[in-house]
Scaffold this motif. Structure first.
Motif, PDB file in Angstrom:
ATOM      1  N   VAL A  38       0.843  -1.198   0.000  1.00 44.31           N
ATOM      2  CA  VAL A  38       0.000   0.000   0.000  1.00 44.31           C
ATOM      3  C   VAL A  38       0.878   1.248   0.000  1.00 44.31           C
ATOM      4  O   VAL A  38       1.803   1.377   0.785  1.00 44.31           O
ATOM      5  N   GLN A  39       0.574   2.167  -0.935  1.00 45.45           N
ATOM      6  CA  GLN A  39       1.247   3.448  -0.994  1.00 45.45           C
ATOM      7  C   GLN A  39       0.214   4.554  -0.983  1.00 45.45           C
ATOM      8  O   GLN A  39      -0.946   4.350  -1.366  1.00 45.45           O
ATOM      9  N   ARG A  40       0.620   5.736  -0.563  1.00 47.12           N
ATOM     10  CA  ARG A  40      -0.341   6.822  -0.366  1.00 47.12           C
ATOM     11  C   ARG A  40      -0.939   7.299  -1.677  1.00 47.12           C
ATOM     12  O   ARG A  40      -2.142   7.548  -1.755  1.00 47.12           O
ATOM     13  N   TYR A  41      -0.119   7.446  -2.707  1.00 51.63           N
ATOM     14  CA  TYR A  41      -0.592   8.037  -3.955  1.00 51.63           C
ATOM     15  C   TYR A  41      -0.544   7.097  -5.147  1.00 51.63           C
ATOM     16  O   TYR A  41      -1.024   7.453  -6.226  1.00 51.63           O
ATOM     17  N   VAL A  77      -1.004   3.059  -6.858  1.00 51.86           N
ATOM     18  CA  VAL A  77      -1.574   1.718  -6.757  1.00 51.86           C
ATOM     19  C   VAL A  77      -0.835   0.807  -7.738  1.00 51.86           C
ATOM     20  O   VAL A  77      -0.910   1.024  -8.949  1.00 51.86           O
ATOM     21  N   PRO A  79      -5.883   5.069  -4.907  1.00 53.80           N
ATOM     22  CA  PRO A  79      -5.487   4.671  -3.555  1.00 53.80           C
ATOM     23  C   PRO A  79      -6.662   4.715  -2.592  1.00 53.80           C
ATOM     24  O   PRO A  79      -7.670   5.383  -2.838  1.00 53.80           O
ATOM     25  N   ASP A  80      -6.516   4.005  -1.482  1.00 53.38           N
ATOM     26  CA  ASP A  80      -7.559   3.948  -0.467  1.00 53.38           C
ATOM     27  C   ASP A  80      -7.747   5.327   0.162  1.00 53.38           C
ATOM     28  O   ASP A  80      -6.828   6.123   0.233  1.00 53.38           O
TER      29      ASP A  80
END
Length: 210
Positions: free
Chosen positions: A93-96, A98, A120-121
């Motif tokens: 998982v990355q902030r910006y 996918v 992203p989430d």
């Protein structure tokens, strides 16, 4: 059937849950979000136009929701529809960004639809998905309306987009955009798996149709 169809074996696919686990996780997610918002089943029914029985069955994993149902629930519970997706490997998982092997999945086995989150989430005004529809798959039996816009691009196969009771059969290379307040639904009337990029924008004033 996992709803993915044939993708020619060229794309890395994240591990997916068994159908029973998907139903159970979806139900638990709806119940926890409802409780976190301090809402009763009746409150959610009033906000969505769904019946008490339908919401209760969803929470107890006795029914599989359509895309329309999940969209109504996401608006009523004030969360992006991606909250109902299968979780990703936290190490990817990355902030910006996918990565293709870290996409979150929403598999609606009863509808024959798979949505893969490409954004992203977290909350935002734009949602981007890759949509896979088995032959006969659909968004549900009722039209959906909400504020914002929707747009998309057909990657392969055919998709029938219903806008205000008018059907538009789209093929690979076709694209679309429309205000989401226009009554809409979609299905795959062909004998081939269809794939599309799907974009949804939401406004903070979103509310289910009255």
């Amino acid at each position: 059937m996992d709803g993915r169809g044939d993708t020619n074996g060229t794309k890395d696919v994240p591990a997916v849950e068994a159908d029973d686990a998907v139903d159970q996780r979806l139900g638990e997610t709806v119940r926890l979000l409802r409780q976190r918002a301090g809402l009763s089943i009746q409150d959610v029914a009033n906000k969505t136009g769904l019946s008490n029985g339908m919401i209760s069955q969803l929470e107890r994993a006795r029914a599989m929701p359509s895309i329309r149902t999940l969209r109504l629930l996401s608006i009523a519970l004030d969360v992006p529809i991606s909250y109902f997706f299968e979780t990703s490997d936290p190490d990817n998982v990355q902030r910006y960004i996918v990565r293709k092997n870290a996409r979150r999945l929403l598999r609606l086995t009863a509808s024959g639809v798979v949505k893969e989150a490409l954004t992203p989430d977290g909350k935002g005004q734009l949602e981007l998905y890759e949509l896979t529809l088995n032959p006969g798959a659909s968004s549900g039996t009722d039209f959906l309306q909400h504020t914002g816009e929707k747009a998309g691009y057909i990657l392969s196969g055919g998709l029938r987009l219903w806008l205000d009771n008018q059907a538009h059969l789209l093929e690979a290379g076709d694209s679309f955009r429309f205000p989401s307040i226009v009554p809409h639904m979609f299905d795959n009337p062909t004998q081939q798996v269809a794939r599309a990029i799907w974009v949804t924008t939401l406004l903070k004033t979103d509310s289910p149709p009255g």
